[in-house]
Scaffold this motif. Structure first.
Motif, PDB file in Angstrom:
ATOM      1  N   PHE A 239      41.204   7.764  65.228  1.00 36.82           N
ATOM      2  CA  PHE A 239      40.221   8.654  64.900  1.00 36.82           C
ATOM      3  C   PHE A 239      39.307   8.187  64.348  1.00 36.82           C
ATOM      4  CE2 PHE A 239      44.146  11.395  64.597  1.00 36.82           C
ATOM      5  CZ  PHE A 239      43.145  12.412  64.398  1.00 36.82           C
ATOM      6  N   GLU A 240      39.087   6.721  63.128  1.00 38.74           N
ATOM      7  CA  GLU A 240      37.993   6.243  62.615  1.00 38.74           C
ATOM      8  C   GLU A 240      37.559   5.202  63.757  1.00 38.74           C
ATOM      9  OE1 GLU A 240      37.297   6.233  59.337  1.00 38.74           O
ATOM     10  OE2 GLU A 240      38.495   7.535  58.865  1.00 38.74           O
ATOM     11  N   SER A 241      38.065   5.480  64.617  1.00 40.59           N
ATOM     12  CA  SER A 241      36.918   4.274  65.842  1.00 40.59           C
ATOM     13  C   SER A 241      36.651   5.124  67.033  1.00 40.59           C
ATOM     14  CB  SER A 241      37.781   3.160  66.651  1.00 40.59           C
ATOM     15  OG  SER A 241      39.193   4.164  67.467  1.00 40.59           O
ATOM     16  N   ALA A 242      36.956   6.314  66.841  1.00 38.04           N
ATOM     17  CA  ALA A 242      36.657   7.307  67.833  1.00 38.04           C
ATOM     18  C   ALA A 242      35.297   8.490  67.023  1.00 38.04           C
ATOM     19  CB  ALA A 242      37.397   8.723  67.984  1.00 38.04           C
ATOM     20  N   TYR A 243      35.159   8.629  65.632  1.00 35.16           N
ATOM     21  CA  TYR A 243      34.290   9.061  64.682  1.00 35.16           C
ATOM     22  C   TYR A 243      33.140   8.299  65.108  1.00 35.16           C
ATOM     23  CZ  TYR A 243      37.507  12.706  63.539  1.00 35.16           C
ATOM     24  OH  TYR A 243      38.778  13.240  63.606  1.00 35.16           O
ATOM     25  N   ASP A 244      33.575   6.672  64.750  1.00 38.76           N
ATOM     26  CA  ASP A 244      32.835   6.168  64.703  1.00 38.76           C
ATOM     27  C   ASP A 244      31.765   6.001  66.213  1.00 38.76           C
ATOM     28  OD1 ASP A 244      33.112   5.437  61.854  1.00 38.76           O
ATOM     29  OD2 ASP A 244      34.572   3.480  62.804  1.00 38.76           O
ATOM     30  N   GLU A 245      32.506   5.463  66.932  1.00 37.22           N
ATOM     31  CA  GLU A 245      32.007   5.703  68.365  1.00 37.22           C
ATOM     32  C   GLU A 245      30.967   7.058  68.275  1.00 37.22           C
ATOM     33  OE1 GLU A 245      33.003   6.130  72.681  1.00 37.22           O
ATOM     34  OE2 GLU A 245      34.468   4.599  71.728  1.00 37.22           O
ATOM     35  N   HIS A 246      31.170   7.897  67.732  1.00 36.27           N
ATOM     36  CA  HIS A 246      30.442   9.531  68.257  1.00 36.27           C
ATOM     37  C   HIS A 246      29.336   9.095  67.748  1.00 36.27           C
ATOM     38  CE1 HIS A 246      29.884  13.699  68.573  1.00 36.27           C
ATOM     39  NE2 HIS A 246      29.356  13.523  67.280  1.00 36.27           N
ATOM     40  N   ALA A 247      29.100   8.251  66.489  1.00 36.95           N
ATOM     41  CA  ALA A 247      27.773   8.101  65.352  1.00 36.95           C
ATOM     42  C   ALA A 247      26.961   7.180  66.637  1.00 36.95           C
ATOM     43  CB  ALA A 247      28.554   7.479  63.878  1.00 36.95           C
ATOM     44  N   HIS A 248      27.910   6.528  67.238  1.00 37.07           N
ATOM     45  CA  HIS A 248      26.640   5.001  67.633  1.00 37.07           C
ATOM     46  C   HIS A 248      25.949   5.983  68.746  1.00 37.07           C
ATOM     47  CE1 HIS A 248      30.186   1.869  65.857  1.00 37.07           C
ATOM     48  NE2 HIS A 248      29.262   2.581  65.091  1.00 37.07           N
ATOM     49  N   ARG A 249      26.818   7.081  69.545  1.00 33.68           N
ATOM     50  CA  ARG A 249      26.244   7.404  70.545  1.00 33.68           C
ATOM     51  C   ARG A 249      25.062   8.644  70.264  1.00 33.68           C
ATOM     52  NH1 ARG A 249      29.056   6.533  75.813  1.00 33.68           N
ATOM     53  NH2 ARG A 249      30.675   5.985  75.489  1.00 33.68           N
ATOM     54  N   LEU A 250      25.921   9.453  68.860  1.00 34.39           N
ATOM     55  CA  LEU A 250      24.302  10.685  68.525  1.00 34.39           C
ATOM     56  C   LEU A 250      23.638   9.806  67.882  1.00 34.39           C
ATOM     57  CD1 LEU A 250      24.603  13.479  67.691  1.00 34.39           C
ATOM     58  CD2 LEU A 250      25.540  13.103  65.993  1.00 34.39           C
ATOM     59  N   ALA A 251      23.184   8.293  66.996  1.00 27.12           N
ATOM     60  CA  ALA A 251      22.180   7.687  66.957  1.00 27.12           C
ATOM     61  C   ALA A 251      21.227   7.766  67.923  1.00 27.12           C
ATOM     62  CB  ALA A 251      22.493   6.324  66.024  1.00 27.12           C
ATOM     63  N   LYS A 252      21.441   7.363  69.431  1.00 26.67           N
ATOM     64  CA  LYS A 252      20.768   7.262  70.429  1.00 26.67           C
ATOM     65  C   LYS A 252      19.723   8.343  70.550  1.00 26.67           C
ATOM     66  CE  LYS A 252      23.285   3.784  72.858  1.00 26.67           C
ATOM     67  NZ  LYS A 252      24.256   3.253  74.434  1.00 26.67           N
ATOM     68  N   LEU A 253      20.731   9.548  69.952  1.00 23.42           N
ATOM     69  CA  LEU A 253      19.782  11.232  70.854  1.00 23.42           C
ATOM     70  C   LEU A 253      18.755  11.298  69.736  1.00 23.42           C
ATOM     71  CD1 LEU A 253      22.602  13.413  71.350  1.00 23.42           C
ATOM     72  CD2 LEU A 253      21.013  11.958  73.072  1.00 23.42           C
ATOM     73  N   TYR A 254      18.979  10.118  68.152  1.00 21.46           N
ATOM     74  CA  TYR A 254      17.781  10.882  66.587  1.00 21.46           C
ATOM     75  C   TYR A 254      16.925   9.658  67.416  1.00 21.46           C
ATOM     76  CZ  TYR A 254      21.749  13.692  65.766  1.00 21.46           C
ATOM     77  OH  TYR A 254      22.131  15.205  65.458  1.00 21.46           O
ATOM     78  N   GLN A 255      17.698   8.169  66.973  1.00 25.90           N
ATOM     79  CA  GLN A 255      16.436   7.062  67.572  1.00 25.90           C
ATOM     80  C   GLN A 255      15.016   6.770  67.750  1.00 25.90           C
ATOM     81  OE1 GLN A 255      18.885   3.085  68.913  1.00 25.90           O
ATOM     82  NE2 GLN A 255      16.098   2.398  69.472  1.00 25.90           N
ATOM     83  N   ASN A 256      14.547   7.735  68.773  1.00 27.94           N
ATOM     84  CA  ASN A 256      13.587   8.045  68.975  1.00 27.94           C
ATOM     85  C   ASN A 256      12.817   9.461  69.701  1.00 27.94           C
ATOM     86  OD1 ASN A 256      12.368   5.163  69.579  1.00 27.94           O
ATOM     87  ND2 ASN A 256      14.060   4.806  71.450  1.00 27.94           N
ATOM     88  N   VAL A 257      13.236  10.299  68.766  1.00 27.78           N
ATOM     89  CA  VAL A 257      13.758  11.605  68.843  1.00 27.78           C
ATOM     90  C   VAL A 257      11.428  12.420  68.063  1.00 27.78           C
ATOM     91  CG1 VAL A 257      14.169  12.471  66.511  1.00 27.78           C
ATOM     92  CG2 VAL A 257      14.013  14.268  68.745  1.00 27.78           C
ATOM     93  N   GLY A 258      11.422  12.605  68.897  1.00 27.19           N
ATOM     94  CA  GLY A 258       9.724  13.452  68.951  1.00 27.19           C
ATOM     95  C   GLY A 258       8.639  12.280  68.413  1.00 27.19           C
ATOM     96  N   ILE A 259       8.235  12.814  67.760  1.00 25.64           N
ATOM     97  CA  ILE A 259       6.538  11.783  67.075  1.00 25.64           C
ATOM     98  C   ILE A 259       7.143  10.051  66.759  1.00 25.64           C
ATOM     99  CG2 ILE A 259       4.511  11.574  65.457  1.00 25.64           C
ATOM    100  CD1 ILE A 259       5.211  15.172  65.448  1.00 25.64           C
ATOM    101  N   PRO A 260       6.578   9.156  67.303  1.00 24.16           N
ATOM    102  CA  PRO A 260       7.052   8.426  67.078  1.00 24.16           C
ATOM    103  C   PRO A 260       6.892   7.745  64.807  1.00 24.16           C
ATOM    104  CG  PRO A 260       5.625   8.095  69.066  1.00 24.16           C
ATOM    105  CD  PRO A 260       6.177   9.719  68.291  1.00 24.16           C
ATOM    106  N   SER A 261       7.399   6.661  65.015  1.00 19.74           N
ATOM    107  CA  SER A 261       6.984   6.688  63.616  1.00 19.74           C
ATOM    108  C   SER A 261       7.587   4.676  63.347  1.00 19.74           C
ATOM    109  CB  SER A 261       8.127   7.736  62.024  1.00 19.74           C
ATOM    110  OG  SER A 261       9.819   6.438  62.695  1.00 19.74           O
ATOM    111  N   TYR A 262       7.192   4.371  62.267  1.00 22.84           N
ATOM    112  CA  TYR A 262       7.285   2.728  61.976  1.00 22.84           C
ATOM    113  C   TYR A 262       8.777   2.444  62.021  1.00 22.84           C
ATOM    114  CZ  TYR A 262       8.717   2.785  56.958  1.00 22.84           C
ATOM    115  OH  TYR A 262       9.717   3.780  56.166  1.00 22.84           O
TER     116      TYR A 262
END
Length: 275
Positions: A239-262
């Protein structure tokens, strides 16, 4: 035949329809496994009761990370029925042009991603626009519809296009026109829908085939599993590793979304240095 037996028999007919789609199910699993192996996500979307299929795919027991369940409460929160957050509003909103674009504005989409869009009628605006936008980003889109019902339904889009017009692959739940499968003597409206039966079977077939492909590729999925099957300690670890992997994958969808920032620029620079 009593009505229980009739519903069960009609459900068996649905299973026969799904069995005939084995090759298409495999195609969907191929695309989804490629997305997951690339470290990306398969986007899942359904408005109204189609939300059921989204949650059936992930997260629940017997499922694994790699899927991004996009569930908008404004389109799928039915519990109050009337009043604030009622069903009338949800049915109105799922036909508002532009809402899909506002939802997807939250994600940095990639042509490595893929998508499963669920809509029994295939005629409501938001799921259609979702599929259209996914295709514009170069994704493979799988549509899960009720073919007989969709063919008899009228699109809510002004151009008349349906979900099937923006799908690379179409899967059929096997339910009838109108979805409800049982006619009661003295009642002029049928009851007991079948698309949920067919939809649940389809997504779990895809899930099984995707898990096989991931395992064969040397990346066995972290499956949410019951303690009475794998033991208490391993169940917690999974459970913990599956949820963590989901978070890691989801982070890629947010990292460079939209207008760049520092912040995003720092992340890009760090990645460049690591490479």
């Amino acid at each position: 035949m009593n009505l229980t037996a009739e519903y069960i028999q009609r459900s068996r007919d649905i299973l026969t329809t799904i069995e005939a789609q084995a090759q298409a199910i495999q195609h969907a699993a191929d695309w989804f496994s490629q997305t997951i192996l690339a470290g990306r996500m398969v986007h899942l979307f359904g408005s109204g009761h189609s939300r059921i299929m989204v949650e059936e795919m992930w997260p629940r027991y017997g499922s694994f990370p790699g899927f991004n369940p996009i569930v908008e409460l404004s389109l799928s929160f039915h519990n109050l029925v009337v009043g604030a957050n009622g069903q009338r509003q949800a049915m109105f909103l799922e036909n508002v042009p532009g809402l899909a674009q506002r939802i997807l504005r939250n994600y940095d989409l990639s042509n490595l991603d893929s998508a499963l869009v669920i809509s029994s009628s295939g005629c409501n605006v938001v799921p259609i626009e979702m599929a259209e936008l996914f295709q514009q980003h170069g994704m493979k889109v799988v549509a899960l519809i009720t073919k007989q019902h969709a063919e008899k339904s009228i699109s809510k889009r002004p151009d008349g296009k349906k979900l099937s017009d923006f799908a690379d692959l179409i899967l059929d739940t096997g339910a009838p026109v109108g979805d409800a499968m049982i006619t009661v003597s003295g009642l002029d409206t049928p009851v007991s829908p079948g698309s949920t039966v067919g939809g649940a079977v389809l997504v779990n077939c895809i899930k099984a085939e995707t898990a096989r492909l991931l395992t064969e590729a040397g990346r066995p999925p972290k499956v949410l599993s019951a303690a009475n099957v794998v033991g208490a300690d391993r169940a917690v670890t999974l459970f913990e590793s599956a949820y963590d992997e989901h978070a890691h994958r989801l982070a890629k969808l947010y990292q460079n979304v939209g207008i760049p920032s520092y912040v995003s620029e720092q992340a890009d620079n760090l990645i460049s240095k690591q490479l």
